[in-house]
Design a protein around this motif. Structure first.
Motif, PDB file in Angstrom:
ATOM      1  N   ARG A  56       0.673  -1.162  -0.079  1.00 40.00           N
ATOM      2  CA  ARG A  56      -0.129  -0.080   0.093  1.00 40.00           C
ATOM      3  C   ARG A  56       0.943   1.334  -0.021  1.00 40.00           C
ATOM      4  NH1 ARG A  56      -3.803  -0.258   4.645  1.00 40.00           N
ATOM      5  NH2 ARG A  56      -5.073   1.400   3.489  1.00 40.00           N
ATOM      6  N   ALA A  57       2.227   1.101  -0.168  1.00 43.32           N
ATOM      7  CA  ALA A  57       3.183   2.285  -0.271  1.00 43.32           C
ATOM      8  C   ALA A  57       3.344   2.790  -1.571  1.00 43.32           C
ATOM      9  CB  ALA A  57       4.265   1.882   0.473  1.00 43.32           C
ATOM     10  N   ALA A  58       3.576   3.909  -1.723  1.00 43.28           N
ATOM     11  CA  ALA A  58       3.944   4.551  -3.038  1.00 43.28           C
ATOM     12  C   ALA A  58       5.211   5.456  -2.876  1.00 43.28           C
ATOM     13  CB  ALA A  58       2.797   5.479  -3.530  1.00 43.28           C
ATOM     14  N   VAL A  59       6.053   5.508  -3.799  1.00 36.40           N
ATOM     15  CA  VAL A  59       7.205   6.379  -3.650  1.00 36.40           C
ATOM     16  C   VAL A  59       7.346   7.304  -4.970  1.00 36.40           C
ATOM     17  CG1 VAL A  59       8.936   4.761  -4.456  1.00 36.40           C
ATOM     18  CG2 VAL A  59       9.588   6.766  -3.152  1.00 36.40           C
ATOM     19  N   ILE A  60       7.444   8.419  -4.751  1.00 39.76           N
ATOM     20  CA  ILE A  60       7.780   9.474  -5.789  1.00 39.76           C
ATOM     21  C   ILE A  60       9.260   9.761  -6.050  1.00 39.76           C
ATOM     22  CG2 ILE A  60       7.428  11.890  -6.650  1.00 39.76           C
ATOM     23  CD1 ILE A  60       4.843  12.052  -5.042  1.00 39.76           C
ATOM     24  N   ILE A  61      10.035   9.374  -7.223  1.00 38.19           N
ATOM     25  CA  ILE A  61      11.377   9.668  -7.402  1.00 38.19           C
ATOM     26  C   ILE A  61      11.655  10.899  -8.178  1.00 38.19           C
ATOM     27  CG2 ILE A  61      13.229   8.261  -8.368  1.00 38.19           C
ATOM     28  CD1 ILE A  61      11.265   5.822  -8.051  1.00 38.19           C
ATOM     29  N   ALA A  62      12.427  11.534  -7.767  1.00 40.63           N
ATOM     30  CA  ALA A  62      13.025  12.946  -8.285  1.00 40.63           C
ATOM     31  C   ALA A  62      14.496  12.440  -8.674  1.00 40.63           C
ATOM     32  CB  ALA A  62      13.101  14.064  -7.536  1.00 40.63           C
ATOM     33  N   PRO A  63      14.688  12.504 -10.222  1.00 42.16           N
ATOM     34  CA  PRO A  63      16.019  12.305 -10.745  1.00 42.16           C
ATOM     35  C   PRO A  63      16.942  13.520 -10.255  1.00 42.16           C
ATOM     36  CG  PRO A  63      14.426  11.693 -12.245  1.00 42.16           C
ATOM     37  CD  PRO A  63      13.818  12.455 -11.436  1.00 42.16           C
ATOM     38  N   GLY A  64      18.141  13.434 -10.453  1.00 38.88           N
ATOM     39  CA  GLY A  64      19.111  14.560 -10.372  1.00 38.88           C
ATOM     40  C   GLY A  64      19.711  15.105 -11.705  1.00 38.88           C
TER      41      GLY A  64
ATOM     42  N   GLY B 121      -4.290  12.378  -3.867  1.00 39.62           N
ATOM     43  CA  GLY B 121      -5.664  12.541  -4.367  1.00 39.62           C
ATOM     44  C   GLY B 121      -6.039  11.477  -5.480  1.00 39.62           C
ATOM     45  N   HIS B 122      -5.184  10.549  -5.847  1.00 38.48           N
ATOM     46  CA  HIS B 122      -5.635   9.507  -6.793  1.00 38.48           C
ATOM     47  C   HIS B 122      -5.118   8.207  -5.975  1.00 38.48           C
ATOM     48  CE1 HIS B 122      -5.600  12.858  -9.595  1.00 38.48           C
ATOM     49  NE2 HIS B 122      -6.477  11.876 -10.247  1.00 38.48           N
ATOM     50  N   ALA B 123      -5.085   8.249  -4.646  1.00 34.45           N
ATOM     51  CA  ALA B 123      -4.693   6.905  -3.788  1.00 34.45           C
ATOM     52  C   ALA B 123      -5.745   5.751  -4.340  1.00 34.45           C
ATOM     53  CB  ALA B 123      -4.623   7.350  -2.447  1.00 34.45           C
ATOM     54  N   ALA B 124      -6.945   5.998  -4.142  1.00 35.76           N
ATOM     55  CA  ALA B 124      -7.836   4.887  -4.574  1.00 35.76           C
ATOM     56  C   ALA B 124      -7.461   4.126  -5.660  1.00 35.76           C
ATOM     57  CB  ALA B 124      -9.258   5.488  -4.299  1.00 35.76           C
ATOM     58  N   GLU B 125      -7.493   4.968  -6.906  1.00 33.59           N
ATOM     59  CA  GLU B 125      -7.301   4.047  -8.192  1.00 33.59           C
ATOM     60  C   GLU B 125      -5.785   3.882  -8.183  1.00 33.59           C
ATOM     61  OE1 GLU B 125      -6.871   7.440 -11.417  1.00 33.59           O
ATOM     62  OE2 GLU B 125      -8.247   8.332  -9.892  1.00 33.59           O
ATOM     63  N   LEU B 126      -4.986   4.153  -7.533  1.00 33.07           N
ATOM     64  CA  LEU B 126      -3.681   3.638  -7.547  1.00 33.07           C
ATOM     65  C   LEU B 126      -3.580   2.446  -6.447  1.00 33.07           C
ATOM     66  CD1 LEU B 126      -1.528   7.026  -7.467  1.00 33.07           C
ATOM     67  CD2 LEU B 126      -1.829   5.399  -9.275  1.00 33.07           C
ATOM     68  N   GLY B 127      -4.322   2.240  -5.684  1.00 36.00           N
ATOM     69  CA  GLY B 127      -4.345   1.031  -4.831  1.00 36.00           C
ATOM     70  C   GLY B 127      -3.536   1.367  -3.521  1.00 36.00           C
ATOM     71  N   ILE B 128      -3.390   2.633  -3.198  1.00 37.26           N
ATOM     72  CA  ILE B 128      -2.270   2.785  -2.107  1.00 37.26           C
ATOM     73  C   ILE B 128      -3.089   3.535  -0.893  1.00 37.26           C
ATOM     74  CG2 ILE B 128      -0.322   3.064  -3.715  1.00 37.26           C
ATOM     75  CD1 ILE B 128      -0.671   5.929  -3.269  1.00 37.26           C
ATOM     76  N   ASP B 129      -2.347   3.399  -0.022  1.00 35.19           N
ATOM     77  CA  ASP B 129      -2.666   4.376   1.290  1.00 35.19           C
ATOM     78  C   ASP B 129      -2.131   5.617   1.210  1.00 35.19           C
ATOM     79  OD1 ASP B 129      -3.148   5.221   4.122  1.00 35.19           O
ATOM     80  OD2 ASP B 129      -2.548   3.771   4.860  1.00 35.19           O
ATOM     81  N   ALA B 130      -3.109   6.503   1.272  1.00 30.85           N
ATOM     82  CA  ALA B 130      -2.668   8.056   0.962  1.00 30.85           C
ATOM     83  C   ALA B 130      -1.968   8.685   2.223  1.00 30.85           C
ATOM     84  CB  ALA B 130      -3.875   9.049   0.895  1.00 30.85           C
ATOM     85  N   LYS B 131      -1.709   7.844   3.204  1.00 32.79           N
ATOM     86  CA  LYS B 131      -0.837   7.999   4.257  1.00 32.79           C
ATOM     87  C   LYS B 131       0.520   7.287   4.394  1.00 32.79           C
ATOM     88  CE  LYS B 131      -4.690   9.299   7.520  1.00 32.79           C
ATOM     89  NZ  LYS B 131      -5.214   8.823   8.743  1.00 32.79           N
ATOM     90  N   ARG B 132       0.959   6.885   3.233  1.00 36.43           N
ATOM     91  CA  ARG B 132       2.111   6.154   3.028  1.00 36.43           C
ATOM     92  C   ARG B 132       2.609   6.499   1.680  1.00 36.43           C
ATOM     93  NH1 ARG B 132       0.377  -0.017   5.298  1.00 36.43           N
ATOM     94  NH2 ARG B 132      -0.248   0.722   7.512  1.00 36.43           N
TER      95      ARG B 132
END
Length: 332
Positions: free
Chosen positions: A111-119, A200-211
């Protein structure tokens, strides 16, 4: 390069005495942002289509980017220039239209998601090496990953001119390129917009908005720090700046747990007395895990097999598990 002595500067490896001139010029500007792109540039061989910096002098067509959404911070005009960078991997500069590209996890999904920012020193983005490659790794381990293509500072539109100016900067000569001292406002706005979009799109992504976490490499690590410092209610639930600015940080009272990885021979460490980033987090009473690898330089990304920093992604995944971030779908 035979017969030259080299020195590690804030923005790469340059011949002496040019390194001394470069250091004086950048110190006067207060330059702090760094880039894996520039750290390796002076070590790469020149070729017919490759300049001193190791970056191709030819632009390439933008690659297909499926499962990509445009963020509301995007500007109207697309000015992107794609090119081959470190090891022939794709990079982009002159980004004006911020996007998020989704990498869906394999089952069983967490249920976790991670946003990745390249350098890329805020002058460009190492999309392949520090974005897509990392996202695929997380997706293969059940974590939803989204690569943020955030807005960068303007650089010369012509690829040959850009590489020539980059070579000047590496050589310590006057150049139109001027990396910023810290995260530019546009990049920060894109980072926060990405966090709002994912939650805002946690439900459709299948993730927990608090993770929802945020991680970044080099300049992306600067951005990771900035979304914590200035994010307010939008700040991430966990963070991982990788070979970032290791200077002191204004740590909010409710700052999220942080994972940091850097190599002992990274030139960023030479700019600091001690480890101010860690000391700031500890002084604020917030949770931080730190990994200092014996070698690896700046820009090790996913890390090569057999290198001292090999397996750092596994260490981060274990850290996420011990932080309670990897509950499976259906778990609370």
């Amino acid at each position: 390069m035979a017969g030259f002595r080299f020195s590690v500067s804030r923005y790469g490896i340059v011949p002496l005495p040019a390194a001394r001139r470069t250091a004086m010029k950048w110190r006067a500007r207060g330059v702090a942002a760094t880039s894996a792109l520039l750290a390796v540039a002076a070590l790469l061989p020149a070729g017919p289509a490759v300049a001193q910096s190791g970056i191709s002098t030819e632009a390439v067509a933008a690659p297909a980017q499926p499962d990509t959404v445009l963020l509301p911070t995007a500007e109207r005009v697309d000015r992107e220039v794609w090119h081959k960078s470190d090891g022939g991997r794709l990079a982009v500069r002159n980004v004006t239209r911020a996007t998020l590209t989704l990498f869906r996890p394999a089952e069983p999904r967490t249920r976790a998601a991670v946003i990745i920012a390249p350098g890329g020193a805020f002058l460009g983005l190492e999309m392949d090496k520090e974005g897509w490659l990392i996202a695929r790794w997380f997706a293969s381990h059940g974590v939803t990953a989204l690569v943020l293509k955030y807005r960068t500072l303007p650089t010369p539109p012509d690829q040959k001119v850009f590489v020539a100016e980059l070579d000047k900067m590496i050589a310590g000569q006057p150049s139109v390129l001027a990396p910023p001292a810290d995260t530019p406002p546009a990049a920060l706005a894109d980072g926060l917009a990405a966090l709002r979009y994912v939650r805002g799109h946690a439900a459709e992504l299948g993730i927990d908005a608090k993770r929802v976490g945020f991680m970044g490499f080099s300049a992306g690590g600067f951005l990771t720090r900035s979304v914590i410092e200035h994010g307010g209610a939008d700040k991430p639930d966990f963070a991982a700046p990788i070979y970032p600015n290791m200077g002191p940080m204004q740590v909010p009272a409710d700052a999220p747990p942080m994972f940091v990885a850097i190599a002992a021979d990274d030139f960023l460490l030479a700019r600091q007395q001690g480890l101010p980033l860690l000391e700031s987090y500890r002084a604020a009473g917030r949770s931080i895990e730190f990994h200092l690898f014996s070698k690896g330089g700046h820009g090790f990304a996913a890390a090569a097999a057999g290198s001292p920093e090999e397996g750092w992604l596994d260490l981060m995944l274990r850290w996420m598990r011990t932080q309670g971030l990897l509950a499976a779908r259906g778990d609370k």
